[in-house]
Structure formats: C-alpha cells, structure tokens
Scaffold this motif. Structure first.
Motif, PDB file in Angstrom:
ATOM      1  N   ASN A 105       0.915  -1.255   0.054  1.00 43.81           N
ATOM      2  CA  ASN A 105       0.051  -0.082  -0.053  1.00 43.81           C
ATOM      3  C   ASN A 105       0.865   1.260  -0.007  1.00 43.81           C
ATOM      4  N   PRO A 106       0.300   2.341  -0.499  1.00 49.58           N
ATOM      5  CA  PRO A 106       1.108   3.650  -0.510  1.00 49.58           C
ATOM      6  C   PRO A 106       1.761   4.186   0.696  1.00 49.58           C
ATOM      7  N   ASP A 107       0.810   3.800   1.840  1.00 50.31           N
ATOM      8  CA  ASP A 107       1.825   4.253   3.257  1.00 50.31           C
ATOM      9  C   ASP A 107       3.010   3.389   3.564  1.00 50.31           C
ATOM     10  N   ARG A 108       2.713   2.215   3.231  1.00 53.68           N
ATOM     11  CA  ARG A 108       4.059   1.511   3.468  1.00 53.68           C
ATOM     12  C   ARG A 108       5.197   1.956   2.565  1.00 53.68           C
ATOM     13  N   VAL A 109       4.864   2.351   1.282  1.00 52.48           N
ATOM     14  CA  VAL A 109       5.935   2.922   0.321  1.00 52.48           C
ATOM     15  C   VAL A 109       6.576   4.268   0.911  1.00 52.48           C
TER      16      VAL A 109
END
Length: 326
Positions: free
Chosen positions: A238-242
């Motif tokens: 997910n974008p948050d992890r990236v």
C-alpha cells in the motif's frame, strides 16, 4: 542451480524454492505450467504450495493446477520435492464444528487427504503446519504425523510461522518419541523484516532446522517497482508503506544500480547468506520473472555492500539476548 540439504534430513533441495501462491489467483493455468516447466529445466526441484492457495473463495485451486501439471507425466512428479501446508479453513471439507483453523489430528488427516487428491499424488515430501496452534498438544500432533509417515503419505514434517520457543518445544517433544521432528521452518524474513535474527534463526540453526524464507521481497517492496509501480500493479504494497520506507528504498535503488544487479536479486541473495537458510521462496507471476531470479544463487555480495545494506536496513543488533543485554 545449487543444492543443499533440507535441515538435518538427507533430502537435497534447490537453494531457490518455487512458490506457487500466485497460481490460479494472479497467474493463469497456462502460464503456471510454463513457469513450473521452466523451473524444472533450470534445476529448481523444490516446490512449495498450501491447501488454502488459489484466491479468495477458491481455496485448493493452486493445488489443483499443480495436480493437472503432474498429470501430464514426463517425470514431472518424480523430479519435484513437493511441500504443502495445512492449518486454515477449507470450505469444501465439510468439517462442521471442526471447520476452523488448527492442527488437530482430525484436521491433519482430512486436509492431507484433500491435498493429495487435488495434487494427484499419493504422497508429499514435506507436510508443513502453516501456523502454530498452542491449543493442540504435541502428543496429538506428533502421533498424527507418525501415522501419515508410516502410511507413506508424507516424508518429513515442517512448520511455518513458529516462534523460537515453538521450534524448541516441537523438537523436545519429538526427541522424547525418538523421532526426527521438524526438518524445516518457513518464516517471513527479508531486509525489511529482520526480527527472526533475534530468536528464530539462531534456534533453527542450533536445532538443525532448515529455514525457508517467505516474502523475501516483503510483498514486492524490495522488488524494484515500489517507487515507480508498473501500470495496474498492486505488488508493491500500500502507498502508506511505500511512503514510510521511501528513504530506504531510494538508498537501496542507488546501491543496486551501483552494484549492477536488480533490487530483487540482491534482496534474495542476501537472505541466502544466513547459515540457517535453506532457500528463499520466489513467487514469479511470469516465466520471465522466474528466469531473472535464477542468477541469485551465483551473486556474491562483498563486505562493503553488506555493510551498506546493514546501514539501509538495520537489523535487531544480533541474536538475543546479546542484542539487548550485556
């Protein structure tokens, strides 16, 4: 391809394990057949699956695809060291009140029979507990495994997602029965997930349990496309992890570019360096991805590169308790 023994067993497996979780979910049957044929041709003899793989609502579909591939003949089944797992819910087993997660003798027997039916074989080389179940005694578990071993339906016992204390307990109880016990532990391990270095990896090494690393690319974050995902791809998490790991991923990208190898292959080669490691699981969605990963066993990471990897992806500081106590 290079080979090693699976833990303290006499069974030799390739130092790359073909993961099949994508088969039937993201990879269609035709491409799955191509990947498995190419894996065998390249010398990969170690295939891992699970009865729950196949996509949401389609548990068992991956095993069915592998079974149809075996059914083509040509020595396919004879050449493969086959590993599958049980623990989760299988809706088609009609288990009634026992249709829940666990490692009961009842579940082992029924789910093993289901896997053998779907895989179109009379045995699997490695039958793995997909998760620990501390509600079931080791007397029950090892007795159920003994029956399957005596029947010739499995060759060895393995675990997955066990803590260090669970590995110790399993082997202690097996030794009381004068049994080999576990030969492998499948565990999440990657540059972004180094906690196993505290307890699990040292315990496995000391007990002679071969470790099989799942998600060595951490859900695609270490695969090289997280910062610039391909159109339509959701493999980088997910974008948050990236966003959370962006500085690390940018530094890793720079290191890989200077080293002259892909991020994915460096991450896979790194997992192989731990003395407890048997093989990382590679989960190619295409034959091209498989072919790219084959060079991993020949990559040599020098000391300066390893130091930079430690700086980018710090570990827990070593083994317990030295990592946090004098």
């Amino acid at each position: 391809m290079q080979y090693t023994y699976l833990g303290r067993s006499g069974l030799k497996v390739s130092k790359l394990c073909l993961g099949t979780m994508n088969f039937g979910a993201e990879t269609d049957e035709k491409e799955a057949f191509r990947i498995m044929d190419a894996a065998l041709d390249s010398g990969i003899n170690f295939f891992d699956t699970a009865n729950g793989y196949g996509g949401a609502g389609h548990q068992g579909r991956t095993e069915e695809i592998i079974g149809r591939w075996f059914a083509q003949g040509g020595g396919r089944r004879e050449k493969v060291v086959l590993a599958t797992k049980f623990y989760g819910i299988m809706g088609d087993e009609n288990d009634g009140p026992n249709d829940e997660r666990g490692l009961s003798a009842y579940k082992l027997r029924r789910h093993l029979e289901g896997s053998l039916r779907r895989l179109r074989t009379d045995h699997v080389e490695l039958y793995q507990m997909h998760h620990v179940d501390r509600n079931v005694s080791w007397d029950e578990i090892w007795e159920a495994y003994d029956v399957a071993l005596y029947q010739g339906k499995i060759g060895y016992a393995g675990s997955s997602n066990f803590a260090g204390r669970d590995l110790v307990k399993a082997q202690y109880e097996a030794a009381k029965r004068n049994k080999l016990g576990l030969v492998s532990e499948q565990h999440k391990y990657s540059l972004l997930c180094r906690l196993p270095e505290l307890e699990v990896l040292p315990a496995a090494e000391e007990l002679g349990i071969g470790v099989i690393a799942w998600s060595p690319l951490d859900g695609g974050l270490l695969g090289g496309n997280a910062l610039r995902p391909l159109p339509g791809s959701n493999r980088s998490g997910n974008p948050d992890r990236v966003a959370k790991h962006r500085p690390q991923l940018e530094a890793f990208e720079k290191l890989a570019r200077e080293f002259g190898e892909s991020e994915a292959n460096i991450a896979l080669a790194w997992t192989l360096l731990h003395p407890a490691m048997t093989a990382p699981i590679i989960g190619p969605r295409t034959q091209e991805q498989l072919e790219s990963a084959l060079k991993v066993v020949d990559i040599e990471l020098d000391a300066p590169t390893l130091e930079r990897l430690d700086e980018i992806f710090p570990g827990p500081g070593g083994e317990a308790p030295q990592a946090y106590a004098w």
